[in-house]
Design a protein around this motif. Structure first.
Motif: not given
Length: 453
Positions: A156-158, A171-180, A273-277, A388-391
């Motif tokens: 999630g980081v550029l 005033k951007g932000k990250w909000t995700a609790s997990h990454r895929t 979950n997010q990322g499952d297939t 700016d709300n990256r997620d």
């Protein structure tokens, strides 16, 4: 007395009409056409730099004002730079209805009422007038990279040109609790093409070619651009092939294809979950058809039979979903190769060679005005946009580059801001009007966007 009354004078009336109405309206239209663009923030993709309900003005002449009745722009005095907040035409929708500039003529932009087109070949019972009310849409994002830059997104980081941006602008932000492995979190490295660069069709992945298709459409708005993919099995075209075990990751941006897989296989998601297939049967023709038209019609034309104007609306078919198709073909070939190796090892007593196993490949074409092209030379500077709300931002990570021609204005100043997320204020309900003064974000009015931090 009647003689004391001023006599009506046509010249005086016309002079007054010109001074009070015609000149102000003409000046306002000139300003709207060449100088400023009003824009309302419709979503939270730029939070908390820009908020839902912010109203702003953008400067058109900064990057070049449009030339009336053409697809060209006057030269601007600057190009978008990294960090600029930019208003641009969303590249994921057709500029002309059905992506067919030969059939439709753009008549006028009715501002808040959308664009009106003339259909030269309407279906039986359909009107010639076509109302494209919600498109092509304008978006607002931050320019994070320009032609010649190399960018990458990891967790999630550029990173731009190797420099990781671990703090967000304004005033951007990250909000995700997990990454895929979704485009939101993993991208690149991507080199943004520059003017004069030649891109070769055969060297690009399905998604990269999809992004090139978008560039061609943006730079050639009066051309018909088609994206054609076909499946081949042992050198024979097999577009009717159905995958028996097609896998699609559970990601928000794959909602369209994921829903299609679930419906076709009558599956119901439980405890995923997010990322499952999720796996099931999927015909190749599903991807082939939507890749060809490049968008999804929202309103069926037949439903507008007999109306004064046919209303059309579209949503994008994101090219990122083609990654799944390419990945599943690669997995299929890997399984077939493993089976071939196993059969060859087992047939130790057989002097003849093991029979060849099926091999699948996807062939792709980019067709411009009916002619396949094998390369394309970039004509205008390209830009990579992110919220700016990256997620929680649908941006260039999903639909690719924005060309200079699609850039509309540089965001300049907030002239009004109104908070109504709970819909407690309704213009049609007078009993809610008392809430209006309490919903205005007074401290945001007049803020210069470049100075928001």
């Amino acid at each position: 007395m009647d003689s004391d009354k001023k006599q009506f004078s046509i010249p005086k009336f016309l002079k007054s009409l010109t001074r009070e109405i015609i000149v102000p309206v003409a000046l306002a239209l000139i300003v709207i056409q060449y100088v400023v663009q009003a824009f309302q923030i419709p979503s939270g993709s730029m939070e908390n730099s820009l908020l839902t309900g912010d109203f702003l003005l953008g400067l058109k002449f900064t990057y070049g004002s449009p030339i009336p009745f053409t697809n060209q722009k006057f030269p601007g005095y600057a190009l978008p730079e990294r960090g600029d907040v930019v208003i641009f035409r969303y590249p994921g929708e057709p500029e002309y209805p059905d992506n067919n500039p030969a059939r439709y003529t753009h008549m006028f932009n009715a501002l808040m009422f959308g664009n009106v087109y003339w259909d030269h070949e309407p279906a039986d019972g359909q009107p010639h007038l076509v109302h494209y009310a919600d498109g092509p849409k304008d978006y607002i994002k931050r320019c994070v990279a320009v032609s010649g830059d190399t960018l990458q997104v990891h967790n999630g980081v550029l990173a731009v040109n190797g420099e990781w941006q671990r703090t967000l602008p304004a005033k951007g932000k990250w909000t995700a609790s997990h990454r895929t492995s979704s485009p939101r979190d993993e991208r690149g490295p991507i080199v943004i093409p520059s003017v004069g660069d030649t891109l070769y069709v055969d060297s690009l992945s399905l998604e990269q070619l999809w992004w090139l298709r978008s560039v061609v459409v943006q730079e050639n708005p009066d051309s018909r651009v088609e994206y054609d993919i076909s499946l081949w099995k042992d050198g024979v075209e097999a577009n009717n092939y159905e995958f028996e075990d097609f896998g699609i990751p559970v990601e928000s941006e794959r909602g369209f294809t994921l829903n299609a897989l679930l419906q076709r296989n009558q599956l119901v998601l439980q405890r995923v979950n997010q990322g499952d297939t999720v796996r099931g049967k999927m015909p190749f023709a599903f991807y082939r058809d939507y890749a060809r038209i490049a968008f999804l019609p929202v309103v069926i034309p037949e439903e507008m039979q007999g109306s004064f104007a046919r209303r059309v609306s579209y949503m994008a078919f994101e090219g990122a979903q083609l990654q799944d198709l390419e990945g599943n073909v690669a997995q299929l070939n890997a399984r077939l190769a493993a089976d071939t190796l196993a059969d060859s090892s087992a047939a130790v007593t057989d002097s003849s060679a093991a029979p060849a196993k099926p091999h699948f490949e996807i062939r792709k074409k980019l067709i411009v005005d009916g002619n396949p092209i094998d390369r394309y030379v970039v004509k205008t500077p390209l830009f990579f946009m992110m919220g700016d709300n990256r997620d929680n931002s649908a941006d260039s990570r999903y639909w690719g580059f924005v060309t200079l021609r699609n850039i509309r204005a540089k965001a300049f100043v907030l002239y009004f801001s109104f908070e109504n997320d709970d819909q407690a204020f309704a213009l049609g309900n007078p009993f809610t009007w008392w809430r209006l003064p309490f919903r205005i974000r007074w401290t945001r009015i007049g803020k210069i966007i470049d100075l928001i931090d």
